[in-house]
Design an enzyme around this catalytic site. Structure first.
Site, short mmCIF file in Angstrom:
data_model
loop_
_atom_site.label_atom_id
_atom_site.label_comp_id
_atom_site.label_asym_id
_atom_site.label_seq_id
_atom_site.Cartn_x
_atom_site.Cartn_y
_atom_site.Cartn_z
N TRP A 1 5.11 39.06 43.84
CA TRP A 1 6.18 38.94 44.83
C TRP A 1 5.98 37.71 45.72
O TRP A 1 4.90 37.52 46.28
CB TRP A 1 6.23 40.21 45.68
CG TRP A 1 7.32 40.21 46.71
CD1 TRP A 1 8.63 39.95 46.52
CD2 TRP A 1 7.19 40.53 48.11
NE1 TRP A 1 9.33 40.08 47.70
CE2 TRP A 1 8.47 40.44 48.69
CE3 TRP A 1 6.10 40.89 48.91
CZ2 TRP A 1 8.69 40.68 50.05
CZ3 TRP A 1 6.33 41.14 50.26
CH2 TRP A 1 7.62 41.04 50.82
N ASP B 1 1.40 43.17 38.64
CA ASP B 1 2.70 43.75 38.97
C ASP B 1 3.73 42.66 39.21
O ASP B 1 3.48 41.67 39.90
CB ASP B 1 2.56 44.60 40.24
CG ASP B 1 3.89 45.17 40.70
OD1 ASP B 1 4.31 46.19 40.12
OD2 ASP B 1 4.50 44.60 41.62
N TYR C 1 11.85 39.17 41.04
CA TYR C 1 10.92 38.22 41.63
C TYR C 1 11.19 36.82 41.07
O TYR C 1 11.06 36.58 39.87
CB TYR C 1 9.47 38.61 41.33
CG TYR C 1 8.99 39.88 42.02
CD1 TYR C 1 9.77 40.52 42.99
CD2 TYR C 1 7.76 40.43 41.71
CE1 TYR C 1 9.32 41.66 43.62
CE2 TYR C 1 7.30 41.58 42.35
CZ TYR C 1 8.10 42.19 43.30
OH TYR C 1 7.65 43.32 43.92
N GLN D 1 5.83 52.93 44.56
CA GLN D 1 5.38 51.64 45.11
C GLN D 1 6.02 51.48 46.49
O GLN D 1 7.22 51.24 46.61
CB GLN D 1 5.77 50.48 44.20
CG GLN D 1 5.16 49.16 44.66
CD GLN D 1 5.18 48.09 43.58
OE1 GLN D 1 5.62 46.97 43.81
NE2 GLN D 1 4.70 48.43 42.39
N SER E 1 -1.61 33.00 46.92
CA SER E 1 -1.03 31.70 46.57
C SER E 1 -2.10 30.73 46.09
O SER E 1 -1.80 29.61 45.69
CB SER E 1 -0.29 31.11 47.78
OG SER E 1 -1.14 31.00 48.89
N GLN F 1 -7.96 33.13 47.81
CA GLN F 1 -7.47 34.30 48.52
C GLN F 1 -7.83 35.59 47.79
O GLN F 1 -8.16 36.60 48.41
CB GLN F 1 -5.95 34.22 48.70
CG GLN F 1 -5.51 33.19 49.74
CD GLN F 1 -4.00 33.13 49.86
OE1 GLN F 1 -3.27 33.20 48.86
NE2 GLN F 1 -3.51 33.01 51.08
N ASN G 1 -10.11 38.46 49.46
CA ASN G 1 -9.59 39.82 49.62
C ASN G 1 -10.48 40.87 48.97
O ASN G 1 -10.58 42.00 49.47
CB ASN G 1 -8.17 39.91 49.03
CG ASN G 1 -7.13 39.23 49.90
OD1 ASN G 1 -7.38 38.90 51.05
ND2 ASN G 1 -5.96 39.02 49.34
#
Length: 356
Positions: free
Chosen positions: A34, A62, A67, A192, A305, A309, A313
């Site tokens: 997304w 996902d 998207y 979701q 992105s 990251q 995370n």
């Protein structure tokens, strides 16, 4: 001829959970497309992000037909092929509702769009099937038995193994299960939903009865409140942030100048202090671990992105065991937004050791 497998999957230290009542195992942290993959991120960077995720135990990806108007599915499918990932190592999920064109039957959850939309999703992904196909939103204009029958038809065709919902109300999920049970068909296995420290009512209160009754699992999106819980908006809106780059967040940006937004910023700062002083982590790691600790969370969908990251995370995995009852109480004292329990109207509490 089967595609040549170039990369063997190694789960590393990634924990896995069942997706709702199914036997399908999904990683605690997965990767979503997304706003990024196929949208603001194209080409080789997409491959780098997915490869880093896969190399670090993430095998669930996902996406959705909506998207980047289908480009997310195309990019994801291209990368899976170019990296040489074994299909059986992957859990691929996509979603249907908005479609890509404006015709009266090019969206929604009619049998026509569910079947034709699924075929188009598979074409963009370059795959024979997806593991889970989600109804991206409820469609109040279509009878529920048509929706349930159509998704089960897709499953019978082998185009998906399971179906699920996204941003449905508890009433709608309940109705889908009633219809599925009546017809002897498969109901939705997961929802979701948006779930984070500032968005709790629906996943923690409205869905409360569904978790036990149907063993429903959640595939959580926006666990960081679109970056708000990283602390990046504490002192303004960075030019390269989601709030600055996407018009859909205009109302959120405007709210930051009002009491509601200022209160949230204060709470993020307090959470940051707790994370740094007591847990030795960032508020990002704390927010992700807090969602992952919820027993009803099947997987937390990360957005990225850039590869760095993803790696950052995943440090949240180290924080989950540190969230003791005492630490959770401190978090609740800062948030002050825990959904209220259903009223008992004066009835005394049941014995805690018995069946509730």
């Amino acid at each position: 001829m089967s595609p040549i497998v170039k990369v063997e999957f190694d789960p590393k230290n990634m924990p896995f959970r069942r997706l709702g009542p199914s036997g399908l195992r999904v990683p605690v942290f997965s990767l979503g497309g997304w706003l990024t993959l196929g949208g603001t991120v194209l080409g080789d960077p997409v491959k780098e992000i997915i490869k880093v995720a896969f190399d670090n135990g993430i095998n669930m990806f996902d996406t959705a037909e909506a998207y980047a108007k289908g480009k997310s599915e195309e990019e994801m499918g291209r990368v899976i092929k170019e990296l040489g990932l074994r299909r059986t190592d992957l859990v691929i999920t996509t979603k249907l509702f908005w479609g890509l064109r404006g015709g009266p039957n090019d969206g929604g959850l009619s049998r026509k769009h569910i079947i034709e939309g699924t075929k188009e999703c598979l074409e963009r992904l370059g795959l024979d099937y997806v593991d889970v196909i989600f109804a991206h939103r409820p469609d109040v204009s279509v009878p529920m038995d048509e929706v349930v029958r159509a998704f089960n038809w897709v499953i019978e065709k082998g185009w998906a193994f399971y179906w699920a919902t996204s941003e449905w109300s508890a009433y709608e999920i309940e109705e889908a299960h009633h219809v599925a049970n009546k017809l002897g068909l498969q109901g939705p296995i997961a929802e979701q939903c948006q779930h984070n420290m500032f968005h709790r009512e629906r996943p923690e209160k409205e869905y409360h009865g569904l978790y036990k009754k149907y063993d429903l699992g959640t595939t959580v999106f926006s666990a960081l409140a679109s970056g708000f819980l990283t602390g990046k908006y504490n002192n303004g809106i960075p030019d390269d942030s989601r709030f600055a780059m996407h018009a859909m967040f205009k109302n959120t940006v405007d709210s930051l100048e009002r009491e509601e937004g200022l209160t949230k910023i204060r709470k993020v700062k307090e959470l940051s202090k707790l994370a740094e002083t007591e847990l030795g982590c960032t508020v990002t790691h704390l927010a992700l671990a807090w969602i992952a600790k919820n027993p009803n969370t099947s997987t937390v969908i990360l957005g990225a992105s850039k590869p760095e990251q993803v790696l950052d995370n995943l440090k949240a995995l180290e924080v989950i065991p540190k969230l003791t009852p005492e630490v959770m109480d401190k978090i609740e004292a800062i948030l002050e937004n825990k959904p209220a329990a259903p009223p008992t109207f004066g009835r005394p509490a049941l014995d805690s050791y018995g069946r509730l």
